[in-house]
Design a protein around this motif. Structure first.
Motif, PDB file in Angstrom:
ATOM      1  N   PHE A 189     -24.427   0.958  -1.145  1.00 30.07           N
ATOM      2  CA  PHE A 189     -24.737   1.901  -0.071  1.00 30.07           C
ATOM      3  C   PHE A 189     -23.671   2.984   0.129  1.00 30.07           C
ATOM      4  N   PRO A 190     -22.372   2.661   0.141  1.00 29.31           N
ATOM      5  CA  PRO A 190     -21.378   3.727   0.346  1.00 29.31           C
ATOM      6  C   PRO A 190     -21.410   4.801  -0.750  1.00 29.31           C
ATOM      7  N   GLU A 191     -21.566   4.402  -1.994  1.00 27.33           N
ATOM      8  CA  GLU A 191     -21.615   5.374  -3.085  1.00 27.33           C
ATOM      9  C   GLU A 191     -22.858   6.255  -2.987  1.00 27.33           C
ATOM     10  N   VAL A 192     -24.000   5.642  -2.704  1.00 29.18           N
ATOM     11  CA  VAL A 192     -25.240   6.411  -2.566  1.00 29.18           C
ATOM     12  C   VAL A 192     -25.120   7.371  -1.391  1.00 29.18           C
ATOM     13  N   THR A 193     -24.591   6.905  -0.275  1.00 24.90           N
ATOM     14  CA  THR A 193     -24.423   7.753   0.907  1.00 24.90           C
ATOM     15  C   THR A 193     -23.531   8.946   0.583  1.00 24.90           C
ATOM     16  N   ALA A 194     -22.413   8.697  -0.081  1.00 33.73           N
ATOM     17  CA  ALA A 194     -21.494   9.788  -0.429  1.00 33.73           C
ATOM     18  C   ALA A 194     -22.172  10.810  -1.338  1.00 33.73           C
ATOM     19  N   ARG A 195     -22.950  10.353  -2.301  1.00 32.98           N
ATOM     20  CA  ARG A 195     -23.644  11.281  -3.193  1.00 32.98           C
ATOM     21  C   ARG A 195     -24.664  12.123  -2.434  1.00 32.98           C
ATOM     22  N   ILE A 196     -25.431  11.495  -1.566  1.00 34.72           N
ATOM     23  CA  ILE A 196     -26.466  12.221  -0.826  1.00 34.72           C
ATOM     24  C   ILE A 196     -25.839  13.217   0.143  1.00 34.72           C
ATOM     25  N   VAL A 197     -24.830  12.807   0.879  1.00 36.23           N
ATOM     26  CA  VAL A 197     -24.168  13.705   1.820  1.00 36.23           C
ATOM     27  C   VAL A 197     -23.527  14.869   1.067  1.00 36.23           C
ATOM     28  N   GLY A 198     -22.944  14.585  -0.085  1.00 37.10           N
ATOM     29  CA  GLY A 198     -22.307  15.624  -0.883  1.00 37.10           C
ATOM     30  C   GLY A 198     -23.271  16.663  -1.425  1.00 37.10           C
ATOM     31  N   LEU A 199     -24.535  16.298  -1.586  1.00 36.97           N
ATOM     32  CA  LEU A 199     -25.535  17.249  -2.090  1.00 36.97           C
ATOM     33  C   LEU A 199     -25.899  18.304  -1.046  1.00 36.97           C
ATOM     34  N   ARG A 200     -25.741  17.984   0.230  1.00 33.44           N
ATOM     35  CA  ARG A 200     -25.946  18.920   1.342  1.00 33.44           C
ATOM     36  C   ARG A 200     -27.319  19.595   1.347  1.00 33.44           C
ATOM     37  N   ARG A 201     -28.356  18.857   1.041  1.00 32.40           N
ATOM     38  CA  ARG A 201     -29.719  19.386   1.126  1.00 32.40           C
ATOM     39  C   ARG A 201     -30.224  19.229   2.557  1.00 32.40           C
ATOM     40  N   GLN A 202     -31.070  20.129   2.998  1.00 32.97           N
ATOM     41  CA  GLN A 202     -31.594  20.103   4.366  1.00 32.97           C
ATOM     42  C   GLN A 202     -32.631  19.006   4.579  1.00 32.97           C
ATOM     43  N   LEU A 203     -33.295  18.592   3.519  1.00 34.19           N
ATOM     44  CA  LEU A 203     -34.354  17.593   3.653  1.00 34.19           C
ATOM     45  C   LEU A 203     -34.053  16.410   2.746  1.00 34.19           C
ATOM     46  N   LEU A 204     -34.073  15.224   3.334  1.00 33.07           N
ATOM     47  CA  LEU A 204     -33.951  13.979   2.583  1.00 33.07           C
ATOM     48  C   LEU A 204     -35.280  13.252   2.694  1.00 33.07           C
ATOM     49  N   VAL A 205     -35.902  12.990   1.558  1.00 25.06           N
ATOM     50  CA  VAL A 205     -37.138  12.207   1.515  1.00 25.06           C
ATOM     51  C   VAL A 205     -36.781  10.836   0.963  1.00 25.06           C
ATOM     52  N   ILE A 206     -37.077   9.806   1.725  1.00 24.70           N
ATOM     53  CA  ILE A 206     -36.818   8.436   1.286  1.00 24.70           C
ATOM     54  C   ILE A 206     -38.159   7.809   0.930  1.00 24.70           C
ATOM     55  N   ASP A 207     -38.351   7.570  -0.363  1.00 26.14           N
ATOM     56  CA  ASP A 207     -39.588   6.982  -0.874  1.00 26.14           C
ATOM     57  C   ASP A 207     -39.439   5.461  -0.846  1.00 26.14           C
ATOM     58  N   MET A 208     -40.244   4.819   0.005  1.00 25.16           N
ATOM     59  CA  MET A 208     -40.154   3.381   0.192  1.00 25.16           C
ATOM     60  C   MET A 208     -41.365   2.638  -0.362  1.00 25.16           C
ATOM     61  N   CYS A 209     -42.134   3.302  -1.220  1.00 22.93           N
ATOM     62  CA  CYS A 209     -43.357   2.697  -1.755  1.00 22.93           C
ATOM     63  C   CYS A 209     -43.112   1.370  -2.457  1.00 22.93           C
ATOM     64  N   ARG A 210     -41.951   1.220  -3.065  1.00 23.87           N
ATOM     65  CA  ARG A 210     -41.683   0.010  -3.852  1.00 23.87           C
ATOM     66  C   ARG A 210     -40.650  -0.909  -3.209  1.00 23.87           C
ATOM     67  N   VAL A 211     -40.413  -0.724  -1.914  1.00 21.89           N
ATOM     68  CA  VAL A 211     -39.516  -1.626  -1.198  1.00 21.89           C
ATOM     69  C   VAL A 211     -40.271  -2.934  -0.956  1.00 21.89           C
ATOM     70  N   THR A 212     -39.642  -4.040  -1.341  1.00 23.34           N
ATOM     71  CA  THR A 212     -40.281  -5.342  -1.157  1.00 23.34           C
ATOM     72  C   THR A 212     -39.801  -6.062   0.088  1.00 23.34           C
ATOM     73  N   PHE A 213     -38.594  -5.708   0.567  1.00 24.86           N
ATOM     74  CA  PHE A 213     -38.034  -6.338   1.765  1.00 24.86           C
ATOM     75  C   PHE A 213     -36.917  -5.460   2.302  1.00 24.86           C
ATOM     76  N   MET A 214     -36.817  -5.351   3.619  1.00 28.14           N
ATOM     77  CA  MET A 214     -35.719  -4.628   4.243  1.00 28.14           C
ATOM     78  C   MET A 214     -35.243  -5.415   5.452  1.00 28.14           C
ATOM     79  N   ASP A 215     -33.939  -5.632   5.533  1.00 27.42           N
ATOM     80  CA  ASP A 215     -33.369  -6.279   6.706  1.00 27.42           C
ATOM     81  C   ASP A 215     -32.578  -5.256   7.529  1.00 27.42           C
ATOM     82  N   SER A 216     -31.838  -5.728   8.519  1.00 32.14           N
ATOM     83  CA  SER A 216     -31.100  -4.809   9.387  1.00 32.14           C
ATOM     84  C   SER A 216     -29.988  -4.081   8.636  1.00 32.14           C
ATOM     85  N   THR A 217     -29.449  -4.669   7.571  1.00 34.10           N
ATOM     86  CA  THR A 217     -28.430  -3.986   6.774  1.00 34.10           C
ATOM     87  C   THR A 217     -29.050  -2.786   6.060  1.00 34.10           C
TER      88      THR A 217
END
Length: 121
Positions: free
Chosen positions: A27-55
């Motif tokens: 998560f920290p590496e992905v966050t740093a990459r996304i924030v560094g890209l500085r795009r106005q729109l972030l689309v999170i595609d969750m079509c293939r998420v099988t489980f998500m917890d509070s983390t």
């Protein structure tokens, strides 16, 4: 697995599998990459998420919050009711725009879920 792609205005994050405590090390590496890209729109595609917890929810919340602080927006595409419920319980659903028009496609390795069902007429 988390994949990142970009266009001139949008970053798209495609998540496959579980988004939970076991995946937190990336998560920290992905966050740093996304924030560094500085795009106005972030689309999170969750079509293939099988489980998500509070983390996993905390990870998504941190991405949405970082974008909002820069004046951007975060869209959840293909989020199932169970993931939306976790975000709602965390009090963070208002940080996201929900793409209600998107219909997930079954691709190689994708498991059919309730989110793949056609919209009621």
């Amino acid at each position: 697995m988390i994949e990142i792609s970009t266009s001139s205005t949008t970053t798209t994050l495609v998540i496959t599998g579980d988004l939970d405590l076991a995946e937190r090390d990336q998560f920290p590496e992905v966050t740093a990459r996304i924030v560094g890209l500085r795009r106005q729109l972030l689309v999170i595609d969750m079509c293939r998420v099988t489980f998500m917890d509070s983390t996993g929810a905390a990870f998504l919340i941190s991405l949405a919050d970082a974008g909002r602080r820069r004046g951007g927006a975060t869209v959840l595409r293909g989020a199932a009711d169970r993931e939306l419920f976790v975000l709602e319980i965390c009090g963070a659903l208002e940080l996201f725009r929900i793409d209600t028009d998107h219909r997930c496609e079954l691709g190689a390795g994708a498991l059919p879920t309730s989110r793949d069902a056609p919209a009621p007429a």
